[in-house]
Write an enzyme that holds these catalytic residues in place. Structure first.
Site, mmCIF file in Angstrom:
data_model
loop_
_atom_site.group_PDB
_atom_site.id
_atom_site.type_symbol
_atom_site.label_atom_id
_atom_site.label_comp_id
_atom_site.label_asym_id
_atom_site.label_seq_id
_atom_site.Cartn_x
_atom_site.Cartn_y
_atom_site.Cartn_z
ATOM 1 C CE LYS A 1 -0.535 -0.129 4.925
ATOM 2 N NZ LYS A 1 -1.531 0.115 6.250
ATOM 3 N NE ARG B 1 -6.322 1.383 11.893
ATOM 4 C CZ ARG B 1 -4.999 1.031 11.446
ATOM 5 N NH1 ARG B 1 -4.081 2.136 11.409
ATOM 6 N NH2 ARG B 1 -4.828 -0.198 10.865
ATOM 7 C CE1 TYR C 1 14.151 30.997 3.934
ATOM 8 C CE2 TYR C 1 14.433 28.848 3.748
ATOM 9 C CZ TYR C 1 14.203 29.851 3.036
ATOM 10 O OH TYR C 1 13.958 30.058 1.769
ATOM 11 C CG MET D 1 10.533 23.162 -1.204
ATOM 12 S SD MET D 1 9.262 24.450 -1.947
ATOM 13 C CE MET D 1 8.336 24.669 -0.643
#
Length: 366
Positions: A33, A129, A253, A301
């Site tokens: 999956k 769940r 940053y 990024m």
């Protein structure tokens, strides 16, 4: 071409599947999956199909992708179906389905299938769940087992805390499953990756290895069994810029890294948009041409920066390894307070390069 890429070792994938079979002593559905946890579901299924007992995916869309690629082995829908119309596709494409809610059980009982379906009846033994309550589980068994549209039933549950080896919850769930399924003559499925690697006393007819197929350790520590896993994915890139900074200069940053000495900084073409953890702390190990160098500054990024001061040979074009055999993805995930599942599934932009395909095409290699 941007140098970031993920190398996928299909022979390591086959090795890990065989390990799952050996540890489980049972049949095993290879869980592919989420695009095989970021490794490429079609290519991984093609590599495993000559020896896999079947595959497991989350939903019908993932199953149809495999069928359209020519995968003919059994495919189980772990979340079952969401709409009644999907039952027609399940029958048409010879898929197996989980039934985990009373609504799914009712739909199966009412469906006039053109062929008998193989259904996996799921008990909620403590995960809370998906899964039927013990009462609904027994009622579903009685309702479905004699119907002509049901070829067979497999009884299953899912372990919630098997990755915690000192937790009693796994044994409690196993007992709850045994008590509820007792007297029901059917195959069973209980063990996932941590269940296979860390709970040898558990027994079932079908195991469902997922994370371990891709060589990642589900536990915070190594064990005798996890030491046998082989990493399937190696995330690589290269240095694209180098600069010399005086002491006191910040990098990146937020100025999270400040040079404490004259520092040589390398910029690597790899960022959080590629799937590398954005909040990896300063000092996170990065392998630069085989030598460990510390991450220096916040991950951007598209880029990250490493301290090359103690690696003077490194320069533009030097190869960089972000995870693989070292550092291992599980250790990196723990250091960054995320999971290995999240890191592997998060690689969307990085192109994949496959190795070991010749063995897959020629047949099973042992």
């Amino acid at each position: 071409m941007r140098p970031a890429q993920a190398s996928i070792d299909l022979e390591a994938l086959r090795h890990n599947y065989r390990l799952a079979k050996r540890l489980g002593g049972s049949k095993a559905l290879a869980v592919v999956k989420a695009d095989a946890y970021g490794h490429g579901a079609v290519r991984c299924a093609q590599a495993l199909e000559p020896e896999a007992d079947g595959f497991a995916v989350a939903c019908i869309e993932e199953a149809l992708e495999l069928r359209q690629a020519g995968i003919r082995a059994p495919i189980l829908l772990l979340e079952g179906f969401f709409e009644h119309d999907e039952l027609r596709l399940i029958a048409e494409h010879d898929l197996w389905t989980v039934a985990a809610t009373p609504q799914q059980v009712r739909a199966l009982a009412e469906f006039q299938s053109p062929r008998p379906l193989r259904v996996w009846l799921k008990l909620d033994s403590g995960m809370h769940r998906l899964g039927l309550s013990p009462e609904d589980f027994r009622a579903a068994w009685l309702r479905l087992r004699g119907l002509p549209q049901i070829a067979s039933l497999v009884l299953m549950t899912h372990l919630a805390r098997a990755d915690e080896l000192d937790c009693s919850r796994t044994d409690e769930q196993a007992v709850a499953f045994a008590l509820t399924a007792g007297g029901m003559r059917a195959e069973t499925s209980l063990r996932n990756s941590p269940g296979l690697l860390g709970w040898p006393a558990l027994r079932n007819d079908w195991s469902r290895p997922g994370l371990m197929l891709y060589g990642a350790n589900p536990f915070p520590q190594d064990t005798e069994n996890t030491a046998q896993l082989r990493p399937v994915m190696t995330l690589r890139s290269r240095i694209i810029s180098v600069r010399e900074l005086p002491a006191g200069e910040p990098v990146g940053y937020g100025a999270r890294f400040v040079a404490e000495r004259p520092t040589r900084v390398g910029v690597v073409a790899m960022g959080y948009a590629d799937g590398y953890p954005q909040f990896a702390p300063n000092g996170t190990p990065v392998l630069v041409d085989g030598q460990v160098c510390p991450l220096a500054g916040r991950v951007s990024m598209d880029m990250l920066t490493v301290d090359l001061t103690d690696h003077p040979q490194a320069d533009i074009g030097t190869p960089v390894q972000l995870w693989g055999d070292a550092p291992q993805v599980g250790a990196l995930a723990a250091q960054c307070n995320v999971s290995a599942y999240q890191l592997l599934c998060g690689l969307k932009r990085v192109p994949r390069v496959y190795m070991g395909e010749a063995a897959a095409k020629e047949g099973v290699t042992r």
